[in-house]
Design a protein around this motif. Structure first.
Motif: not given
Length: 409
Positions: A202-203, A205, A233-234, A236-237, A259-260, A263
Motif C-alpha cells: 500500500n501507499k 502518504t 494509507m490507500d 480503498s485500493k 483513506d476510507t 472519507k
C-alpha cells in the motif's frame, strides 16, 4: 505412545477442531437478529440489519465449504500417509537434512496456497463484491500473491533455516536460542512493519497540513504524546472497509489512517478514533500484547523441543524414519487445542484492552464522537451487532459493539 495411537490421536484432534469450530459458527449465524437497539436508531434500519445478517450467513456458508474441504484433505494426508510419502520421495534426491526440510516445507506451502487460491479469489470477487466491499482488481490480487511469496521465501525461509540449524546443532536445547531469535524478530517486525513491509502493498502518504492534522496534533499534545508520524494509507485500493492502527515504539511509532476512514467520518470522530489508538499506547497495551505473544511463543517452542526428535510422530504421518519436518507438522496439529486455549486468553486480554482504550478516549477527549464513529463503522462494514456470547468469548478480539457503546454512553 506407539505410531498407530498417535495417528488416531492426530485424526481425533483434527476432527474435534473442525466440529467444534463449525458448531460455534452455526450457533452464531443462527442467533436471531432481534429489534434494532435504541442506540443504533438513525444509523441502522431493518434493511441494513437484514443485509448484515445475509453477510454473516454468506461468510458462514463459505467457511463451511472451505473448512470442509481443508478437513477432508487433511484427513486424507494423515490417513493415507501422504506426508510420509512426500518425505521418502524427496530423500531420493536430497540427502542434506536442512535442504530436505526446506524443500519439504516449500512444497507443502506452495501446494496449500495453490489449493486456496480459488477460494480466496471467490471470497474477494464474489462475496466481498456482492456486498459492495471489494475494490481490488485481478491484477492487484495476483500481485499481492506474488509479493506474499517473495516475503515468505525471504523472511519465512530465513527463520526456518535458522530454526533447523539450531535443531541440528543444539538438539533439544534449540528452543531457548530460537526463542530469543523469534522475540527479536517480533520486535523488529513491529518497529519496521509500517516503514518496510506495508509500502510493498500500500501507499503511505503523510497526513496533509490542515484542520484535521492540527486537531490531531492538538489532542496529542494535550495528553503529552509525541506524535510526528501520521500517515494515510490507500486502503480503498482493495476494500471500502475502514480501519486505523498503531505501529512501532518510541521515535518510530506511527499512526496509520485508512483513506476510507477519513472519507466516512467527521474530524471530531477521527480525533476520537486516534484518541482510542493513543490510549492503547499510553496504557502499555502494545508492550503487554507483545510480551504475551513472546511468552506464548516460548511455551510453544519448549513443548516442541520435547517432541522434535520423536520417531513415533514421524511414523504416525507415514514416514519410514524420524524426520524433523514430519514432527513439526504432527506437533502443529497436536498443539492446536493448546493454541486455541491460549488464543481465548489473548482475546480476553485484547477485549479488556479495548475497553480501557475506549475509556481513555472518553476521559481525555470525548465519548459521544467515538461512539458515533463505532456506530458508523459497524453499520458500513455490516458487522454482527448481536453475536452469540460463546462465539464472542472464543473468537472476538474486540468487544461487541453494543457493550462498547454501553460503556461509552
Amino acid at each position: 505412545m506407539d505410531q498407530e495411537t498417535i495417528k488416531y490421536l492426530l485424526l481425533f484432534v483434527v476432527s474435534f477442531n473442525f466440529i467444534f469450530e463449525k458448531i460455534i459458527n452455526y450457533l452464531n449465524v443462527k442467533k436471531k437478529m432481534g429489534p434494532i437497539p435504541v442506540t443504533l436508531q438513525g444509523f441502522l434500519d431493518v434493511d441494513k440489519l437484514k443485509e448484515s445478517k445475509a453477510y454473516q450467513r454468506a461468510g458462514y456458508q463459505f467457511g463451511l465449504i472451505t473448512g470442509t474441504f481443508t478437513f477432508i484433505i487433511t484427513l486424507i494426508l494423515i490417513g493415507f500417509g501422504v506426508f510420509g510419502w512426500l518425505d521418502e520421495w524427496l530423500r531420493l534426491y536430497i540427502q542434506n537434512p536442512m535442504l530436505l526440510t526446506l524443500a519439504y516445507f516449500s512444497i507443502v506451502f506452495i501446494g496449500s496456497d495453490i489449493l486456496s487460491i480459488p477460494f480466496d479469489y471467490y471470497h474477494t470477487f464474489k462475496i466481498e463484491n456482492d456486498f459492495g466491499f471489494n475494490n481490488s482488481t485481478v491484477k492487484t490480487f495476483f500481485l499481492d500473491k506474488a509479493k506474499g511469496y517473495l516475503l515468505s521465501i525471504i523472511i519465512g525461509g530465513a527463520l526456518l533455516a535458522t530454526l533447523l540449524w539450531l535443531i541440528l546443532e543444539l538438539g533439544h536445547d534449540f528452543w531457548w536460542i530460537f526463542w530469543i531469535v523469534a522475540s527479536l524478530f517480533m520486535l523488529l517486525a513491529n518497529l519496521f512493519y509500517a516503514g518496510l513491509i506495508l509500502p510493498l502493498f500500500n501507499k503511505l502518504t503523510p497526513l496533509e497540513e490542515g484542520e484535521l492534522k492540527d486537531a490531531i496534533t492538538s489532542y496529542a499534545n494535550s495528553v503529552d504524546f509525541s506524535l510526528k508520524n501520521v500517515f494515510v494509507m490507500d486502503g480503498s485500493k482493495r476494500s471500502s472497509k475502514a480501519n486505523a492502527f498503531f505501529s512501532g515504539f518510541g521515535k518510530r511509532k506511527k499512526v496509520v489512517l485508512f483513506d476510507t476512514l477519513i472519507k466516512q467520518h467527521t474530524q471530531e470522530e477521527l480525533v476520537a478514533v486516534l484518541a482510542h489508538e493513543i490510549g492503547h499506547y499510553q496504557k502499555g497495551h502494545i508492550k503487554t500484547g507483545m510480551l504475551a505473544g513472546i511468552l506464548q511463543t516460548g511455551l510453544m517452542l519448549y513443548i516442541l523441543s520435547l517432541f522434535i526428535f520423536s520417531e513415533p510422530l514421524s511414523l504416525a504421518l507415514g514416514g519410514n524414519q524420524m524426520a524433523i519436518h514430519l514432527n513439526i507438522i504432527a506437533f502443529s496439529i497436536l498443539f492446536t487445542p493448546i493454541s486455541m486455549i491460549l488464543g481465548m486468553g489473548m482475546n480476553y486480554l485484547s477485549r479488556k484492552n479495548e475497553f480501557e482504550a475506549d475509556a481513555f478516549a472518553k476521559t481525555t477527549y470525548s465519548g459521544p464522537p467515538l461512539a458515533k464513529a463505532l456506530k458508523t463503522l459497524s453499520v458500513k462494514t455490516l458487522s454482527d451487532i448481536n453475536p452469540h456470547p460463546l462465539y464472542v468469548f472464543i473468537n472476538y478480539s474486540h468487544p461487541p459493539l453494543l457493550k462498547r457503546l454501553a460503556k461509552l454512553e
